[in-house]
Structures are given as C-alpha cells and as structure tokens.
Design a protein around this motif. Structure first.
Motif, short mmCIF file in Angstrom:
data_model
loop_
_atom_site.label_atom_id
_atom_site.label_comp_id
_atom_site.label_asym_id
_atom_site.label_seq_id
_atom_site.Cartn_x
_atom_site.Cartn_y
_atom_site.Cartn_z
N ALA A 23 0.85 -1.21 0.00
CA ALA A 23 0.00 0.00 0.00
C ALA A 23 0.88 1.25 0.00
O ALA A 23 0.58 2.24 -0.69
N GLN A 24 1.97 1.18 0.75
CA GLN A 24 2.90 2.33 0.84
C GLN A 24 3.49 2.63 -0.56
O GLN A 24 3.60 3.77 -0.98
N ARG A 25 3.86 1.57 -1.23
CA ARG A 25 4.46 1.70 -2.56
C ARG A 25 3.44 2.28 -3.55
O ARG A 25 3.75 3.11 -4.39
N GLN A 26 2.20 1.82 -3.42
CA GLN A 26 1.15 2.31 -4.33
C GLN A 26 0.93 3.82 -4.12
O GLN A 26 0.74 4.57 -5.08
N THR A 27 0.98 4.25 -2.85
CA THR A 27 0.83 5.68 -2.56
C THR A 27 1.98 6.47 -3.19
O THR A 27 1.79 7.52 -3.78
N ARG A 28 3.18 5.93 -3.06
CA ARG A 28 4.37 6.58 -3.65
C ARG A 28 4.22 6.69 -5.19
O ARG A 28 4.55 7.72 -5.78
N ILE A 29 3.69 5.66 -5.81
CA ILE A 29 3.52 5.67 -7.27
C ILE A 29 2.51 6.76 -7.69
O ILE A 29 2.75 7.51 -8.64
N ILE A 30 1.43 6.86 -6.93
CA ILE A 30 0.43 7.91 -7.22
C ILE A 30 1.08 9.29 -7.10
O ILE A 30 0.85 10.18 -7.92
N GLU A 31 1.94 9.44 -6.08
CA GLU A 31 2.64 10.73 -5.87
C GLU A 31 3.53 11.08 -7.06
O GLU A 31 3.60 12.23 -7.49
N ILE A 32 4.24 10.07 -7.58
CA ILE A 32 5.14 10.33 -8.72
C ILE A 32 4.31 10.84 -9.91
O ILE A 32 4.68 11.80 -10.58
N PHE A 33 3.18 10.20 -10.15
CA PHE A 33 2.33 10.67 -11.26
C PHE A 33 1.86 12.10 -11.00
O PHE A 33 1.88 12.95 -11.89
N LYS A 34 1.45 12.36 -9.74
CA LYS A 34 0.94 13.69 -9.40
C LYS A 34 2.01 14.76 -9.63
O LYS A 34 1.74 15.83 -10.18
N THR A 35 3.24 14.45 -9.24
CA THR A 35 4.35 15.39 -9.43
C THR A 35 4.53 15.72 -10.91
O THR A 35 4.98 16.80 -11.28
N ASN A 36 4.16 14.78 -11.77
CA ASN A 36 4.27 15.01 -13.22
C ASN A 36 2.96 15.53 -13.83
O ASN A 36 2.78 15.51 -15.05
N GLY A 37 2.04 15.95 -12.95
CA GLY A 37 0.79 16.56 -13.43
C GLY A 37 -0.23 15.56 -13.93
O GLY A 37 -1.11 15.90 -14.73
N ILE A 38 -0.13 14.31 -13.47
CA ILE A 38 -1.05 13.27 -13.96
C ILE A 38 -1.91 12.73 -12.82
O ILE A 38 -1.39 12.38 -11.76
N GLN A 39 -3.21 12.66 -13.12
CA GLN A 39 -4.14 12.12 -12.12
C GLN A 39 -4.15 10.60 -12.25
O GLN A 39 -4.62 10.06 -13.26
N ALA A 40 -3.59 9.93 -11.25
CA ALA A 40 -3.56 8.45 -11.27
C ALA A 40 -4.31 7.93 -10.06
O ALA A 40 -4.20 8.50 -8.98
N SER A 41 -5.08 6.87 -10.25
CA SER A 41 -5.80 6.30 -9.10
C SER A 41 -5.79 4.78 -9.23
O SER A 41 -5.59 4.23 -10.31
N ILE A 42 -6.01 4.14 -8.08
CA ILE A 42 -6.05 2.68 -8.07
C ILE A 42 -7.41 2.23 -8.58
O ILE A 42 -8.44 2.73 -8.14
N GLY A 43 -7.41 1.25 -9.46
CA GLY A 43 -8.65 0.66 -9.97
C GLY A 43 -9.15 1.40 -11.20
O GLY A 43 -8.50 2.31 -11.71
N GLY A 44 -10.32 0.96 -11.64
CA GLY A 44 -10.90 1.60 -12.84
C GLY A 44 -11.17 0.57 -13.91
O GLY A 44 -10.83 -0.58 -13.79
#
Ligand code: SF4
Ligand code: SF4
Length: 302
Positions: free
Chosen positions: A281-302
């Motif tokens: 879960a920690q790693r998934q949060t970190r991955i979302i943050e990396i996308f956010k830093t690059n201006g991309i909205q990323a979320s789990i699922g979909g």
C-alpha cells in the motif's frame, strides 16, 4: 464474413469502462504477459479446459469422444492432445462443466443479439460495450462491423487494447470508438520483451498516434511488485504520458491479483514463472505521488 473466436461475453461488467457494460472477449493476443489474468486469451485457437475439482468421474466424456482422446485415470481425465480435434463433444455431455471449451466462433448477428438485450441497462447507467481480449485488434473484420452496428444504435463503444497493432488499423478503429482503455506495461523495451514476449516500440508509437486524435483514452497500468513498480520505471512512464499531445490523461493503476492460477491449471499448463504479487500500500501511494508530481491524475482501480 468469417466469424471470429470469442472466449466470453460478460454481461453487467462494471470494471471495463464507464457504467454497466457488456464486454466481448476476443481470443488471441500478440503479448504473453506473465501476470495475465486471462491466460485462455493467449491462444487464437479453441482450447479444452478441465477442472479436476468439478469432475465426478462419470466417464460420459470418455464415451462421447470419438477420437478416443479422453481417458479416465485415478488423477482425473487426461486428454491426448495428439488425438484431440477440439470438437467439444466431451464438454457438451459433461454434467458438471468440469470439461469446457474456450473459444466459440461468433458472427456479428450473434454478438449483436446479446448486445441488443443489454441496451436498456447500458442507457440507464451511461454504459456501453467494451471489446476486449485477448486483443480485439487481431480481429479487424468482425471488430469493425461490430463497431459500425453499435454506432448505428448509439451504443457507447470502448476498446480495451494492448496497443500492439497495425497503426493504420488502430486509427481506423479510433474513428468508430468513443473510448480506449490502453494498457501500458513498462518503458524499458528489453524488460518489456522479457515479461510480455515482445518489445514495446510499436505500442508506444501507437499510443502517441492515438493521442493525436480526439478519442478519449484512459491509460491502464498493471502494477506488479519488482516488475514495473520501481521509481525509475514509474517516473519514465509518467514523463511519457505527460508528453502526449492533447488533454491531460487519466491513469488507472491495476495492482496485480493472482486469479489466473486456476485457469492455468484448467488449461493443463504449469505456470512456472516467479511468484508475482502486488506492490505494498505504501508503494502504491508513492507511485500515485510520482504521477501527481508530473501533473497526472492516477488512481487505483478503474
Ligand atoms: S474435444 Fe472432441 S476430440 Fe477432444 S477430447 Fe473432447 S470429444 Fe475428444
Ligand atoms: S463428463 Fe465431466 S464429470 Fe464426467 S468424467 Fe468427464 S469431465 Fe468428469
């Protein structure tokens, strides 16, 4: 027109695009991803599936097999694949569905008959049809006819693709499609070949070309621990997506789940690849943050 091999039509699907959808699964895929949750989709041929747990040992399949390919053993039914002609007679008589066939030739009319029944629910839920697989773009003739028929009826059309296709075909299909669910596995081409069987150059080129059109694209990334979840790959993926032309892209992250083991067993395959798991879960949060830093909205699922 020749029908195509379809391995499933799933009604009331809620994870294959917006609203409630009917998903048509085409059989055959140019990729061979280690983590695929539909291993029956790899082969573009009909296949026999067998589940030992469901087998009651009645022997009906043995009697039905004119090729003498089925044998009842203390370990369950064994099939001599050198004799089996995939006629499906054993599956027809099996009372428990321990033996099933994967892959059925379906025509446009047969598929449209299923889709038409679901139109009221599609309309109520702002859903539609999703063509998935396998790789739907491996079946251009049937796919384009279906897209045209659905277009005439105002059905929302979605293509779930690996992106591995002839570019001209992809762009032709894009003109008849409202939404693409485009899978992006990893950025390093050698790693991509190692885990999926093919390099990613064509896939990346096709995603860029598709992004130049007006079609809506949701990028879907499977997340597999120690395969593609490292900072370097995620950063490069985010940079690639951020540089695509057009609207900022939506990214759905799909953590790995181990639902394919039973299917490999049913296909009689020994799945001897390394054990795969989802990132923490920690790693998934970190991955979302990396996308956010690059201006991309990323979320789990979909
Ligand atoms: S698919 Fe046909 S040939 Fe193959 S085992 Fe079944 S009945 Fe025999
Ligand atoms: S017909 Fe089905 S249940 Fe009976 S032996 Fe064959 S696989 Fe098992």
């Amino acid at each position: 027109m020749n029908p195509s091999l379809i391995f499933d039509i799933k009604r009331y699907a809620i994870n294959d695009g917006p609203g409630v959808r009917t998903t048509v699964f085409f059989k055959g895929c140019p990729l061979h991803c280690e983590w695929c949750h539909n291993p029956e989709s790899y082969s573009a041929q009909k296949q026999k599936l067998y589940s030992k747990e469901k087998c009651i040992g009645c022997g009906d399949c043995v009697e039905a097999c004119e090729q003498h390919a089925c044998v009842l053993t203390p370990e369950g039914i064994k099939t001599d694949t050198t004799l089996c002609i995939l006629c499906g007679k054993c599956a027809e008589v099996c009372p428990t569905k321990a033996t099933e066939m994967s892959g059925e030739l379906r025509s446009v009319d047969e598929i449209m008959d299923v889709l038409k029944r679901d139109v009221p629910l599609m309309e109520q839920s702002a859903g539609g049809v999703t063509f998935s697989g396998g790789e739907p773009l491996m079946h251009p003739e049937l796919l384009i006819l279906l897209l045209d028929e659905c277009g005439k009826m105002g059905i929302h059309r979605c293509i779930d693709t690996s992106g591995m296709s002839n570019s001209e075909l992809l762009l032709e299909v894009a003109e008849k499609t409202e939404l693409f669910l485009f899978d992006l596995k990893m950025m390093d081409s050698k790693q991509h070949r190692k885990f999926t069987g093919i390099p990613n150059d064509t896939i990346l080129k096709n995603l860029r070309k598709l992004a130049e059109t007006d079609v809506q694209i949701i990028i879907r990334i499977p997340l597999i621990k120690d395969v593609n979840d490292n900072d370097d790959n995620i950063q490069k993926t985010a940079e690639f997506i951020a540089a695509l032309p057009g609207e900022p892209r939506i990214v759905n992250l799909l953590p790995f789940h181990n639902s394919a083991v039973k299917k490999h067993e049913k296909l009689g395959q020994i799945h001897d690849s390394r054990p795969l798991s989802e990132p923490s879960a920690q790693r998934q949060t970190r991955i979302i943050e990396i996308f956010k830093t690059n201006g991309i909205q990323a979320s789990i699922g979909g």
